[in-house]
Design an enzyme around this catalytic site. Structure first.
Site, PDB file in Angstrom:
ATOM      1  N   GLU A  45     -61.935  -7.129 -24.214  1.00  0.00           N
ATOM      2  CA  GLU A  45     -62.150  -5.824 -23.466  1.00  0.00           C
ATOM      3  C   GLU A  45     -60.993  -5.786 -22.408  1.00  0.00           C
ATOM      4  O   GLU A  45     -60.717  -4.636 -21.721  1.00  0.00           O
ATOM      5  CB  GLU A  45     -63.611  -6.095 -22.559  1.00  0.00           C
ATOM      6  N   LYS A 246     -50.307 -19.257 -11.283  1.00  0.00           N
ATOM      7  CA  LYS A 246     -50.672 -19.825 -12.894  1.00  0.00           C
ATOM      8  C   LYS A 246     -49.814 -21.336 -13.006  1.00  0.00           C
ATOM      9  O   LYS A 246     -48.677 -21.399 -12.553  1.00  0.00           O
ATOM     10  CB  LYS A 246     -50.060 -18.733 -13.692  1.00  0.00           C
ATOM     11  N   ASP A 271     -45.324 -15.230 -21.709  1.00  0.00           N
ATOM     12  CA  ASP A 271     -43.962 -16.000 -22.203  1.00  0.00           C
ATOM     13  C   ASP A 271     -43.796 -17.263 -22.029  1.00  0.00           C
ATOM     14  O   ASP A 271     -42.764 -17.961 -22.624  1.00  0.00           O
ATOM     15  CB  ASP A 271     -42.885 -14.994 -22.004  1.00  0.00           C
TER      16      ASP A 271
END
Length: 325
Positions: A45, A246, A271
């Site tokens: 979603e 992150k 990436d």
């Protein structure tokens, strides 16, 4: 002769094991294809996109990125852009998207500069305390928007240290947190200021926006990332930071609350294996690695690599091509 023979056999066995391990690792990742893309697309979603190396490199848009984003929106997919680059604020990133011909709202952007401000907010950082910044205006802007008093950053770019005998470097004793991010104008003054705050101010927090080794600051090369600046402060303070970007769990937890998303219905697209893919895996998201940025095919196949995405593709526009196939 027998010893040489045994040595040769041992070497051959080791090489065979290495080859088998490599095959096993690669078998856990699927190249995105017409056979598996529809299942991924229908089960998701929301797509979470990294930016550098995925949407753009430096100030150049990666081929097909704009069209892919438009296609996903037209199919009703929720889009969130999650970047570790703290140099810009969310509003500045929205302007960058606009300059590249992509319409993205500030609310769809989740930067590590914003994450640093939100970490202090949710942890009830005392409003009377100040924040010293080693980094860009993006961090300062987000901290100020969150109601904190912040200083440093580009404002300290030209300041120098006086090493005269018996000289004392003064620093603000009310600084309760030092936030470190990417800073192309890092200098000894900033390092000294941040170091003294962390070492001498009781309870002073050491926060890193991220620890990326390199980043795509331009389209043609990789450049030292925030990890270099963070490592310098780690060395001078002998302390480890709280990392809010992150693959930090804090970033994902805050994102889930803000956007009301379910991890099982999300796909993290990035990436980098050690930040983007690990970020998604830690939360239970599906993961798609694109080879348009830091990670190469050989990196993915390296037997020493233990982070494997669910899928990989050359760039995000492969999704567009496969949907139209």
């Amino acid at each position: 002769m027998q010893q040489n023979k045994e040595g040769a056999e041992s070497g051959a066995t080791a090489r065979a094991h290495s080859f088998i391990d490599s095959v096993v690792l690669m078998s856990s990742s699927q190249g995105l294809s017409c056979h598996n893309f529809r299942d991924l697309f229908d089960s998701v979603e929301a797509f979470l996109f990294d930016c550098d190396g995925v949407i753009w490199k430096g100030d150049e848009l990666i081929d097909g990125a704009s069209q892919t984003i438009h296609m996903l929106r037209s199919k009703g997919k929720k889009l969130v852009f999650v970047t570790n680059n703290s140099w810009k604020s969310r509003s500045q990133y929205a302007e960058k998207f606009k300059s590249l011909g992509i319409s993205v709202s500030q609310d769809e952007i989740f930067s590590s500069s914003f994450a640093a401000a939100m970490y202090l907010k949710v942890n009830s950082f005392p409003p009377q305390n100040k924040v010293y910044v080693i980094g860009g205006d993006g961090i300062l802007d987000e901290l100020q928007l969150a109601g904190f008093t912040a200083f440093g950053g580009p404002g300290d770019a030209d300041k120098t240290i006086d090493w005269k005998q018996n000289s004392i470097f003064e620093h603000d004793k009310s600084v309760g947190a030092v936030v470190v991010g990417i800073d192309p104008k890092i200098n000894y003054y900033k390092l000294q200021y941040g170091t003294l705050c962390i070492r001498e101010n009781p309870g002073c927090l050491f926060i890193a926006t991220n620890r990326d080794a390199v980043g795509h600051m331009t389209a043609s090369q990789e450049w030292p990332g925030a990890g270099c600046m963070v490592a310098a402060i780690c060395g001078s303070t002998q302390k480890e930071p709280v990392v809010v970007g992150k693959p930090s769990t804090f970033m994902m937890e805050f994102l889930l609350k803000k956007f009301n998303l379910s991890c099982s219905k999300m796909c993290m697209v990035g990436d980098r294996l050690d930040t983007d893919i690990l970020f998604g895996q830690n939360a239970g998201c599906k993961t798609l690695l694109v080879l348009s940025g830091c990670t190469t095919q050989s990196d993915l196949q390296d037997p020493s690599n233990n982070i494997q995405p669910d899928y990989y593709a050359s760039k995000i526009s492969d999704m567009l091509d496969l949907l139209e196939a």
